[in-house]
Design a protein around this motif. Structure first.
Motif, PDB file in Angstrom:
ATOM      1  N   ASP A 116     -14.264  11.994  15.345  1.00  0.00           N
ATOM      2  CA  ASP A 116     -14.161  11.137  16.518  1.00  0.00           C
ATOM      3  C   ASP A 116     -14.840   9.783  16.334  1.00  0.00           C
ATOM      4  OD1 ASP A 116     -12.768  13.102  17.877  1.00  0.00           O
ATOM      5  OD2 ASP A 116     -14.579  13.959  18.784  1.00  0.00           O
ATOM      6  N   ASP A 117     -15.565   9.615  15.215  1.00  0.00           N
ATOM      7  CA  ASP A 117     -16.302   8.374  14.979  1.00  0.00           C
ATOM      8  C   ASP A 117     -15.483   7.348  14.200  1.00  0.00           C
ATOM      9  OD1 ASP A 117     -18.628   9.285  16.252  1.00  0.00           O
ATOM     10  OD2 ASP A 117     -19.291  10.334  14.442  1.00  0.00           O
ATOM     11  N   ARG A 118     -14.197   7.581  14.070  1.00  0.00           N
ATOM     12  CA  ARG A 118     -13.320   6.654  13.342  1.00  0.00           C
ATOM     13  C   ARG A 118     -13.186   5.350  14.120  1.00  0.00           C
ATOM     14  NH1 ARG A 118      -6.964   7.177  13.025  1.00  0.00           N
ATOM     15  NH2 ARG A 118      -6.432   5.887  11.211  1.00  0.00           N
ATOM     16  N   VAL A 119     -13.388   4.231  13.409  1.00  0.00           N
ATOM     17  CA  VAL A 119     -13.402   2.918  14.042  1.00  0.00           C
ATOM     18  C   VAL A 119     -12.112   2.143  13.791  1.00  0.00           C
ATOM     19  CG1 VAL A 119     -14.562   0.667  14.062  1.00  0.00           C
ATOM     20  CG2 VAL A 119     -15.909   2.767  13.918  1.00  0.00           C
ATOM     21  N   ASN A 120     -11.577   2.213  12.567  1.00  0.00           N
ATOM     22  CA  ASN A 120     -10.417   1.392  12.251  1.00  0.00           C
ATOM     23  C   ASN A 120      -9.552   2.016  11.168  1.00  0.00           C
ATOM     24  OD1 ASN A 120     -11.598   0.826   9.718  1.00  0.00           O
ATOM     25  ND2 ASN A 120     -12.610  -1.015  10.496  1.00  0.00           N
ATOM     26  N   HIS A 121      -8.451   1.343  10.900  1.00  0.00           N
ATOM     27  CA  HIS A 121      -7.541   1.690   9.806  1.00  0.00           C
ATOM     28  C   HIS A 121      -7.368   0.441   8.951  1.00  0.00           C
ATOM     29  CE1 HIS A 121      -3.825   2.846   7.669  1.00  0.00           C
ATOM     30  NE2 HIS A 121      -3.435   1.605   7.928  1.00  0.00           N
ATOM     31  N   ALA A 122      -7.414   0.620   7.632  1.00  0.00           N
ATOM     32  CA  ALA A 122      -7.242  -0.528   6.731  1.00  0.00           C
ATOM     33  C   ALA A 122      -6.607  -0.062   5.436  1.00  0.00           C
ATOM     34  CB  ALA A 122      -8.585  -1.199   6.450  1.00  0.00           C
ATOM     35  N   ARG A 123      -6.086  -1.011   4.727  1.00  0.00           N
ATOM     36  CA  ARG A 123      -5.562  -0.706   3.407  1.00  0.00           C
ATOM     37  C   ARG A 123      -6.704  -0.546   2.425  1.00  0.00           C
ATOM     38  NH1 ARG A 123      -1.275  -3.786  -0.570  1.00  0.00           N
ATOM     39  NH2 ARG A 123      -2.215  -3.008  -2.460  1.00  0.00           N
ATOM     40  N   GLY A 124      -6.523   0.383   1.461  1.00  0.00           N
ATOM     41  CA  GLY A 124      -7.504   0.557   0.399  1.00  0.00           C
ATOM     42  C   GLY A 124      -7.073  -0.189  -0.846  1.00  0.00           C
ATOM     43  N   GLY A 125      -6.880   0.546  -1.939  1.00  0.00           N
ATOM     44  CA  GLY A 125      -6.512  -0.081  -3.205  1.00  0.00           C
ATOM     45  C   GLY A 125      -5.114   0.295  -3.658  1.00  0.00           C
ATOM     46  N   PHE A 126      -4.808  -0.116  -4.892  1.00  0.00           N
ATOM     47  CA  PHE A 126      -3.515   0.189  -5.508  1.00  0.00           C
ATOM     48  C   PHE A 126      -3.755   0.689  -6.918  1.00  0.00           C
ATOM     49  CE2 PHE A 126      -0.173  -1.548  -8.410  1.00  0.00           C
ATOM     50  CZ  PHE A 126       0.813  -0.623  -8.097  1.00  0.00           C
ATOM     51  N   LYS A 127      -3.145   1.801  -7.256  1.00  0.00           N
ATOM     52  CA  LYS A 127      -3.253   2.368  -8.593  1.00  0.00           C
ATOM     53  C   LYS A 127      -1.934   2.179  -9.334  1.00  0.00           C
ATOM     54  CE  LYS A 127      -4.209   6.414  -6.984  1.00  0.00           C
ATOM     55  NZ  LYS A 127      -4.503   7.863  -6.874  1.00  0.00           N
ATOM     56  N   GLN A 128      -1.956   1.331 -10.361  1.00  0.00           N
ATOM     57  CA  GLN A 128      -0.769   1.151 -11.190  1.00  0.00           C
ATOM     58  C   GLN A 128      -0.844   2.135 -12.336  1.00  0.00           C
ATOM     59  OE1 GLN A 128       0.484  -2.873 -12.245  1.00  0.00           O
ATOM     60  NE2 GLN A 128       1.038  -2.150 -14.298  1.00  0.00           N
ATOM     61  N   ASN A 129       0.084   3.057 -12.371  1.00  0.00           N
ATOM     62  CA  ASN A 129       0.034   4.128 -13.349  1.00  0.00           C
ATOM     63  C   ASN A 129       1.416   4.359 -13.942  1.00  0.00           C
ATOM     64  OD1 ASN A 129      -0.789   6.273 -14.918  1.00  0.00           O
ATOM     65  ND2 ASN A 129      -0.800   7.757 -13.239  1.00  0.00           N
ATOM     66  N   ILE A 130       1.853   3.395 -14.763  1.00  0.00           N
ATOM     67  CA  ILE A 130       3.093   3.563 -15.512  1.00  0.00           C
ATOM     68  C   ILE A 130       2.821   3.242 -16.975  1.00  0.00           C
ATOM     69  CG2 ILE A 130       4.579   3.024 -13.540  1.00  0.00           C
ATOM     70  CD1 ILE A 130       5.048   0.271 -14.765  1.00  0.00           C
ATOM     71  N   ALA A 131       3.621   3.806 -17.847  1.00  0.00           N
ATOM     72  CA  ALA A 131       3.444   3.606 -19.281  1.00  0.00           C
ATOM     73  C   ALA A 131       3.817   2.179 -19.677  1.00  0.00           C
ATOM     74  CB  ALA A 131       4.297   4.604 -20.053  1.00  0.00           C
ATOM     75  N   ALA A 132       3.264   1.728 -20.801  1.00  0.00           N
ATOM     76  CA  ALA A 132       3.565   0.372 -21.281  1.00  0.00           C
ATOM     77  C   ALA A 132       5.053   0.201 -21.532  1.00  0.00           C
ATOM     78  CB  ALA A 132       2.767   0.093 -22.558  1.00  0.00           C
ATOM     79  N   GLN A 133       5.696   1.257 -22.039  1.00  0.00           N
ATOM     80  CA  GLN A 133       7.140   1.202 -22.268  1.00  0.00           C
ATOM     81  C   GLN A 133       7.887   1.010 -20.952  1.00  0.00           C
ATOM     82  OE1 GLN A 133       9.051   1.156 -24.854  1.00  0.00           O
ATOM     83  NE2 GLN A 133      11.092   1.821 -24.141  1.00  0.00           N
ATOM     84  N   GLU A 134       7.426   1.675 -19.906  1.00  0.00           N
ATOM     85  CA  GLU A 134       8.075   1.554 -18.604  1.00  0.00           C
ATOM     86  C   GLU A 134       7.861   0.170 -18.001  1.00  0.00           C
ATOM     87  OE1 GLU A 134       7.915   6.213 -17.099  1.00  0.00           O
ATOM     88  OE2 GLU A 134       6.228   4.868 -16.649  1.00  0.00           O
ATOM     89  N   GLU A 135       6.713  -0.412 -18.251  1.00  0.00           N
ATOM     90  CA  GLU A 135       6.426  -1.735 -17.701  1.00  0.00           C
ATOM     91  C   GLU A 135       7.415  -2.780 -18.213  1.00  0.00           C
ATOM     92  OE1 GLU A 135       2.594  -4.754 -17.457  1.00  0.00           O
ATOM     93  OE2 GLU A 135       2.259  -2.588 -17.619  1.00  0.00           O
ATOM     94  N   LYS A 136       7.955  -2.567 -19.416  1.00  0.00           N
ATOM     95  CA  LYS A 136       8.925  -3.500 -19.985  1.00  0.00           C
ATOM     96  C   LYS A 136      10.236  -3.519 -19.206  1.00  0.00           C
ATOM     97  CE  LYS A 136       7.154  -3.042 -24.726  1.00  0.00           C
ATOM     98  NZ  LYS A 136       7.474  -2.589 -26.112  1.00  0.00           N
ATOM     99  N   LEU A 137      10.437  -2.518 -18.343  1.00  0.00           N
ATOM    100  CA  LEU A 137      11.656  -2.463 -17.542  1.00  0.00           C
ATOM    101  C   LEU A 137      11.581  -3.369 -16.326  1.00  0.00           C
ATOM    102  CD1 LEU A 137      12.145   1.415 -17.633  1.00  0.00           C
ATOM    103  CD2 LEU A 137      13.479  -0.291 -18.898  1.00  0.00           C
ATOM    104  N   PHE A 138      10.421  -3.991 -16.095  1.00  0.00           N
ATOM    105  CA  PHE A 138      10.210  -4.806 -14.902  1.00  0.00           C
ATOM    106  C   PHE A 138       9.712  -6.191 -15.294  1.00  0.00           C
ATOM    107  CE2 PHE A 138       9.415  -0.338 -13.849  1.00  0.00           C
ATOM    108  CZ  PHE A 138      10.309  -0.139 -12.806  1.00  0.00           C
TER     109      PHE A 138
END
Length: 549
Positions: free
Chosen positions: A250-272
């Motif tokens: 019940d002590d929750r004050v707000n909602h916010a975004r946290g972080g981002f985890k990029q977890n794809i292989a180097a080979q996959e990154e070449k597709l973007f």
């Protein structure tokens, strides 16, 4: 220089596919032969991977059946493994499109339909023999500031058709863009299945001098930690946080975004890679344009072969609807004020809806914002014109929401807000909800839309004169981060779902997808002012189409 093998194959198949009959044969094949396997992939989106547990609403048997049918509307062809050598993946530089001759020969006229055949090849110039690439197309005239989105059909063999209605006289130029190679779709689909928590959220808990921050999400990794359950009691939409160690839920004050985890292989990154294989134009084999003559007198109306029919097109920078809506140009502030006089405009959704609030505030000098001392991103916001009895307000949708910090007292689900409206002929409701759901399994989005739809049904039942308008998704500029969290492919899928969920209802659409695709300005998550102006004109025309001009 294009590979000879790709060119020879292109010429041969171009002749073979020159009729529209084959186009519809392939459409039939796509819908009947490939639906089962793709549906199985989508239906398993939240259950195949055990690292994260996505908690879903309890569905009635009817809702569960509808959810399966809705998933069928967004089936996507099977795509190659993401470990495919990069030189064997789709390459826009080696791919081409060809404008096919007019069926029966002769010159092009307004009212005809033009088809471009697209062949996708890999980086070695070899033709691809499977489908699943993400392609968009438009027909445009830079001099006339005219444009219309094309309907792209996947033939599942490396060939695609883009079909356009010819709607204006003069030059009409075809533009085809590879948004993502099929191999990239494999990665995007897997990320939502295996890493729906790659964008994290958090809440601050505070009591007296003690404060803690805890991770929150719909999808949380399995743990022995106790959870705080913030599932909405009315809609059933789930939301959870790890319980803080020293404080109460019940002590929750707000909602916010946290972080981002990029977890794809180097080979996959070449597709973007921007400028290489992401959001890159495909060149023409031959001319990329045709000259369109006036409509021939006495010629019978050509049956629409583009399915679905485009909602509209631009001519001289102005949106013209093709669904029967008479779109007026509200050029002066007084025109907009006249339309909105005595009305309340409720805007619910994400930052693309907030953009409409800001546009109206800037466009109407007598509309004054009332300072609610709220967060400049999340709101809520309210503006009033006392003299003309106009009120415009904006409220962001409930989590998942990625921008700004939202106080828990301002966490409101759209369905609940709709249930609190009186409605009526002087009430306009606009809903836009899509972008912040892109990292989650499709079921999460479907269930949110279902709860909103039920509230819309209740609103229209008690106040049938209420105007309800849906703003669809739109294309955007893509970086690697934007792609992994908010790709146009994700938006395309959710755009289709939104339309399917509300199909047949007494609601109107502002088709942001086609209005951004057909326009000459670059894609942007928040479209530029000329596009927003056209969107607002469409919105106002739904209410005041017969009075203003």
């Amino acid at each position: 220089m294009k590979a000879n093998a790709c060119k020879r194959s292109h010429i041969f198949i171009s002749i073979f596919l020159a009729t529209f009959a084959l186009l519809f044969m392939m459409l039939k094949y796509y819908s009947l032969e490939n639906v089962i396997k793709s549906t199985e992939v989508l239906q398993g989106a939240s259950t195949e991977h055990q690292h994260n547990i996505c908690r879903h609403r309890h569905l009635s048997p009817d809702d569960a059946q509808e959810q399966l049918l809705l998933l069928d509307t967004i089936v996507w062809p099977e795509t190659p493994h993401s470990s495919t050598p990069i030189e064997q993946t789709s390459d826009p530089a080696h791919s081409t499109f060809t404008i096919l001759p007019k069926p029966g020969g002769g010159q092009w006229h307004v009212g005809d339909h033009l088809e471009a055949l697209i062949q996708v090849c890999d980086f070695q110039g070899h033709p691809k023999n499977s489908g699943g690439d993400v392609l968009v197309a438009r027909l445009h005239s830079p001099d006339l500031h005219a444009g219309v989105a094309g309907q792209v059909v996947d033939h599942l063999n490396g060939f695609y058709s883009a079909v356009f209605p010819l709607l204006w006289e003069g030059i009409a130029q075809v533009e085809v863009t590879l948004v993502h190679p099929s191999e990239a779709v494999t990665v995007l689909r897997r990320l939502n299945r295996e890493q729906p928590d790659r964008i994290s959220f958090q809440s601050l808990y505070r009591s007296g001098s003690v404060s803690e921050t805890s991770i929150c999400n719909i999808c949380l990794p399995p743990t022995e930690k106790e959870l705080c359950n913030y599932t909405d009691l009315h809609t059933g939409d789930p939301w959870f946080c790890f319980k803080p160690s020293r404080l109460s839920c019940d002590d929750r004050v707000n909602h916010a975004r946290g972080g981002f985890k990029q977890n794809i292989a180097a080979q996959e990154e070449k597709l973007f890679r921007s400028g290489v294989n992401m959001k890159v134009s495909i060149g023409a084999s031959g001319s990329d344009s045709v000259t369109v003559l006036p409509k021939e007198n006495g010629t019978p109306e050509v049956k629409n072969i583009v399915n679905p029919k485009p909602p509209g097109y631009y001519y001289k920078g102005v949106w013209r609807a093709l669904d029967g809506t008479r779109v007026h140009q509200f050029e002066k502030a007084s025109d907009v004020t006249q339309c909105l006089r005595g009305k309340v405009l409720h805007l619910f959704g994400d930052s693309t809806i907030r953009q409409w609030f800001l546009h109206l505030n800037a466009a109407l000098p007598d509309l004054k914002e009332f300072d609610l001392h709220s967060n400049k991103q999340t709101g809520p916001f309210m503006s009033v014109d006392i003299t003309n009895n106009i009120m415009v307000d904006f409220r962001c949708h409930a989590p998942p929401i990625r921008f700004g910090t939202l106080e828990t007292s301002e966490v409101r689900y759209i369905a609940n807000e709709l249930d609190g409206l009186l409605g009526g002929a002087n009430t306009i409701v606009v809903i836009g909800i899509w972008s912040h759901f892109s990292t989650f399994p499709m079921e999460i989005y479907i269930q949110r839309l279902m709860s909103i739809r039920k509230a819309v049904v209740r609103l229209l039942k008690r106040a049938p004169d209420t105007l309800v308008v849906l703003r669809t998704a739109n294309l955007k500029a893509l970086t690697l981060y934007e792609t992994l969290t908010n790709s146009d492919w994700y938006s395309m899928q959710r755009d289709k779902l939104l339309r399917a969920v509300f199909k047949g209802m007494n609601v109107k659409l502002v088709d942001a997808w086609d209005m951004t695709l057909a326009h000459y300005l670059p894609h942007n998550l928040h479209p530029q002012p000329p596009i927003i102006k056209n969107m607002i004109d469409v919105l106002l025309s739904y209410k005041c189409g017969q009075r203003s001009g």
